[in-house]
Design an enzyme around this catalytic site. Structure first.
Site, PDB file in Angstrom:
ATOM      1  N   HIS A  75       0.823  -1.221   0.000  1.00 31.53           N
ATOM      2  CA  HIS A  75       0.000   0.000   0.000  1.00 31.53           C
ATOM      3  C   HIS A  75       0.852   1.265   0.000  1.00 31.53           C
ATOM      4  O   HIS A  75       0.382   2.334  -0.389  1.00 31.53           O
ATOM      5  CB  HIS A  75      -1.002  -0.001   1.166  1.00 31.53           C
ATOM      6  CG  HIS A  75      -0.425   0.251   2.526  1.00 31.53           C
ATOM      7  ND1 HIS A  75      -0.104  -0.756   3.412  1.00 31.53           N
ATOM      8  CD2 HIS A  75      -0.151   1.404   3.174  1.00 31.53           C
ATOM      9  CE1 HIS A  75       0.334  -0.237   4.538  1.00 31.53           C
ATOM     10  NE2 HIS A  75       0.328   1.076   4.416  1.00 31.53           N
ATOM     11  N   ASP A 111       1.275  -7.757   2.167  1.00 32.82           N
ATOM     12  CA  ASP A 111       1.423  -6.313   2.019  1.00 32.82           C
ATOM     13  C   ASP A 111       2.900  -5.945   1.859  1.00 32.82           C
ATOM     14  O   ASP A 111       3.524  -5.385   2.755  1.00 32.82           O
ATOM     15  CB  ASP A 111       0.810  -5.598   3.227  1.00 32.82           C
ATOM     16  CG  ASP A 111       0.541  -4.134   2.958  1.00 32.82           C
ATOM     17  OD1 ASP A 111       1.025  -3.618   1.931  1.00 32.82           O
ATOM     18  OD2 ASP A 111      -0.159  -3.489   3.765  1.00 32.82           O
ATOM     19  N   SER A 133       4.165   2.146   8.399  1.00 29.42           N
ATOM     20  CA  SER A 133       3.882   1.206   7.321  1.00 29.42           C
ATOM     21  C   SER A 133       5.145   0.985   6.505  1.00 29.42           C
ATOM     22  O   SER A 133       5.779   1.936   6.050  1.00 29.42           O
ATOM     23  CB  SER A 133       2.774   1.752   6.412  1.00 29.42           C
ATOM     24  OG  SER A 133       1.535   1.743   7.080  1.00 29.42           O
TER      25      SER A 133
END
Length: 740
Positions: free
Chosen positions: A80, A216, A675
């Protein structure tokens, strides 16, 4: 290297037995006792150094984190986080979001886009005295301007080498300032991204939830000019040679193992007042969620019949969905845990401690002043919120930025507003260029109409008369009238063309004022109001820059008296966290285990998005084609006590796993911006990537609850298995240093 001593270090003498803390690197050397507690073998002194492994392999992406994993500039981050680069290279005919991408050679790697950057922090220097040393007698906006002037001067000196991007960041809410010197890589290319069905498995439904089963991760590469220095994209550029890169542990981790997480956490609010929590929970977050919902609905309706438009807005939709779910989680968490009540009690204890000693009276006064200023600021929040959205049309934003650049360019560079200096021109160009892949006039028009409708529905006292007059709108207009009116702006502008936008850079103020472009004219008309509100914000910021730092000194002194550690709130600068691999009690009678498996993933697969999965992946799981990555158990091996050598002891039972771990939990302290952060084992080897938090953990931005706060990571063994057994990314695996 300069030795850094800060207020926050003074409270570390006794330490703490919790995993809370997003520590500045220089603080880590004083936390060896904590490293030993969780079982981290790497010396804390080594981890605190930006010149040594592993911290010299950790990088930022501007909103996300990442790490080098080869000596050829290969970088791994979250799927992402690289979504923009994937979307930039996607079309309806060649949709890399849906099908994934793998470059089998460097020549096949794709440019990430005009705003893709990699930032390597090389130096962090305490510049508090330089920023705050000459502010006597200055208040409000004058104080704000003086601080900004000092920051600009320090940055200019730091950026004498154009290869570097420097910033001066505030810590402890203005009590300390540090200069960050970062090498900025401008040529970033896409190497390997799993398909969206794998990299975004579960989609927004599973976002912030656990158990999770998402791959991810994405690989990108840093390129530089042949001279080894950062350069804009060119086919002649060569891979960047990092000072070091993380080794990759194919063994991964087991339950109870100590781990380190390093990266660039965005924002936390753990030292904010209880009144700020109350305001956020009762007004700010609910209002944001309502606007996010309406934005998503409008975009969905506007793009429903055009797949190309859906691709262009995919990154925007994903970002809004993520923010919305986080806000909802915060609202739910505030209700479930009564964080406002907890903070209120903590604040009462703090104030009582202030009152016990006359020498602490200044801290009490700072708290009172801060409370008054916050009440004043919150009184304008509704106006600022809706006015901000009312101006949020892509072409109006571009026109306003261009006109502001022209106005600022009339000043000497040192006197220009931060964001509009000579150093910022390339960033402005990149931002204007980005619209090529993220903007459709018809969609933008519908979204802007919705924003204006929400603004015009507010009481007239909330609206800005000068804006209404400049735009020619009023609350009396119905939906059709508003639609027809704003359509004239899109019909009478040339700013939808990328080159036209870029051509406005460098033009004079008079060029703008004589233009007949609808959005340029509107930007010129709104400029006085924008500056008026900006000066109002600066006045408030300057007053807060006096009250909040003094209050923070009181908070640190209080925590010092209790022997508690103090780390600064997150502010998008490099931080280090640590913890252990562990599950948590989600609710009464429900314990969530620390690992998920391929079988758990398969059980979720359906024929409908976001729970579809590639056939090859499904077949590999059914065939149990796990290869080297199968884990019989994820429990640590038991070690016999001394008395077991003399007497027979019952053998500890280990729970069978017999699968490949997909995602896992840890108690590390993370937030948005983490992230893509590398999750490292006790030796500093890569064992996973941070990508999310559990729903119960969302409120950790305000309050860290050790019992239930857990970060979610993608397991390196799942990454390697997917690359080897499903996507055939052997070339990427072979490039990394794998520790078996």
């Amino acid at each position: 290297m300069k030795k850094i001593i800060s207020w926050s270090l003074l409270v570390l003498a006794t330490g703490a037995v919790a995993d809370e803390g997003q520590w500045q690197p220089h603080q880590i050397k004083d936390l060896q006792h904590e490293f030993s507690r969780v079982g981290i073998v790497l010396p804390a002194e080594q981890v605190s150094s930006l010149d040594q492994y592993p911290m010299n392999a950790v990088v930022g992406l501007g909103g996300c984190s990442a790490s080098f994993v080869s000596n050829q500039g290969l970088v791994v981050t979250n799927h992402h986080c690289a979504y923009g680069a994937i979307a930039n290279n996607s079309t309806p005919e060649n949709n890399l979001i849906e099908q994934g991408f793998l470059a089998k050679s460097m020549s096949e790697e794709l440019p990430g886009g005009p705003q893709q950057r990699i930032y390597i922090t090389e130096e962090v220097t305490d510049v508090t005295n330089q920023v705050l040393g000459d502010l006597d007698g200055l208040n409000g906006k004058a104080r704000y301007d003086a601080i900004q002037s000092q920051r600009k001067a320090i940055i200019k000196q730091c950026e004498s080498d154009p290869a570097y991007r420097c910033s001066v960041s505030s810590f402890h809410h203005g009590m300390e300032y540090f200069l960050l010197k970062q090498l900025m890589i401008k040529d970033v290319r896409l190497v390997y991204a799993p398909s969206d069905s794998v990299g975004n498995f579960g989609g927004d439904i599973d976002n912030f939830e656990y158990p999770r089963h998402v791959a991810d991760f994405t690989f990108i590469r840093a390129y530089v000019g042949k001279n080894g220095k950062p350069a804009n994209y060119s086919k002649d550029n060569v891979p960047f040679k990092p000072k070091s890169h993380l080794k990759v542990s194919a063994k991964g981790v087991k339950k109870g193992d100590g781990i380190i997480v390093a990266g660039y956490p965005g924002r936390t609010s753990r030292y904010k007042l209880a009144s700020e929590i109350d305001f956020a929970g009762k007004w700010h977050y609910p209002t944001q969620v309502e606007m996010y919902t309406k934005t998503l609905e409008t975009i969905a309706q506007a793009t429903s019949e055009n797949s190309a438009d859906q691709v262009k807005y995919s990154s925007t939709v994903k970002s809004i969905n993520n923010r919305m779910k986080k806000r909802k989680g915060l609202m739910d968490g505030f209700k479930a845990t009564d964080i406002h009540g907890i903070k209120l009690e903590q604040e009462k204890q703090l104030l009582a401690w202030f009152e016990k000693n006359d020498e602490r009276e200044a801290y009490s006064q700072a708290h009172d002043k801060l409370s008054q200023l916050l009440a004043q600021s919150q009184s304008n929040a509704q106006r600022d919120f809706y006015f901000g959205y009312a101006k949020n049309a892509s072409l109006l934003s571009a026109a306003s930025r261009l006109y502001r650049l022209a106005k600022e360019s009339e000043k000497p560079d040192a006197q220009r507003e931060i964001g509009y200096q000579a150093r910022d021109i390339n960033r402005i160009k990149s931002r204007l260029n980005r619209l090529k892949t993220r903007f459709v006039p018809a969609v933008d028009q519908q979204v802007w109409q919705m924003y204006l409708s929400q603004y015009l529905a507010q009481d007239k006292a909330i609206q800005v008369a000068a804006f209404n007059q400049a735009l020619g709108v009023s609350s009396a207009m119905n939906s059709e009238q508003l639609k027809e009116h704003i359509a004239t702006f899109y019909a009478n502008t040339k700013l939808a063309d990328a080159q036209t936008r870029l051509d406005w850079i460098g033009k004079s103020v008079s060029d703008f004022e004589q233009s007949d472009d609808a959005f340029i004219k509107l930007a010129v008309a709104l400029y006085p109001s924008n500056i008026e509100f900006e000066n109002e914000r600066k006045e408030m910021a300057g007053q807060l820059a006096q009250a909040r730092p003094l209050y923070m000194k009181g908070v640190i002194a209080y925590n010092r008296s209790l022997g508690k550690p103090v780390y600064p709130d997150a502010n998008s600068t490099l931080r280090i966290s640590f913890g252990s691999v562990d599950g948590y009690p989600a609710k009464d009678g429900v314990y969530k285990t620390p690992f998920t498996s391929l079988e758990g993933l398969l059980a979720k697969v359906t024929s409908e998005k976001p729970f579809t999965a590639p056939l090859k992946l499904v077949q590999a799981i059914k065939a149990k084609d796990y290869g080297l990555y199968k884990q019989v158990t994820l429990d640590k091996p038991s070690h016999s006590s001394w008395h077991c050598k003399l007497f027979t002891c019952a053998k500890a039972q280990q729970t069978e796993f017999n699968s490949v771990p997909v995602n896992f939990l840890s108690s590390a302290d993370t937030t948005g911006g983490n992230s893509g952060s590398p999750v490292m084992n006790a030796y500093g080897d890569l064992v996973g990537l941070n990508f999310d938090s559990t729903y119960e953990s969302i409120t950790k931005d305000w309050y860290f609850n050790q019992r239930i706060t857990r970060a979610i990571h993608v397991d390196i063994r799942y990454m390697l298995w997917l690359m080897k057994h499903v996507d055939g990314a052997d070339n990427v695996i072979e490039e990394m240093d794998i520790v078996e």
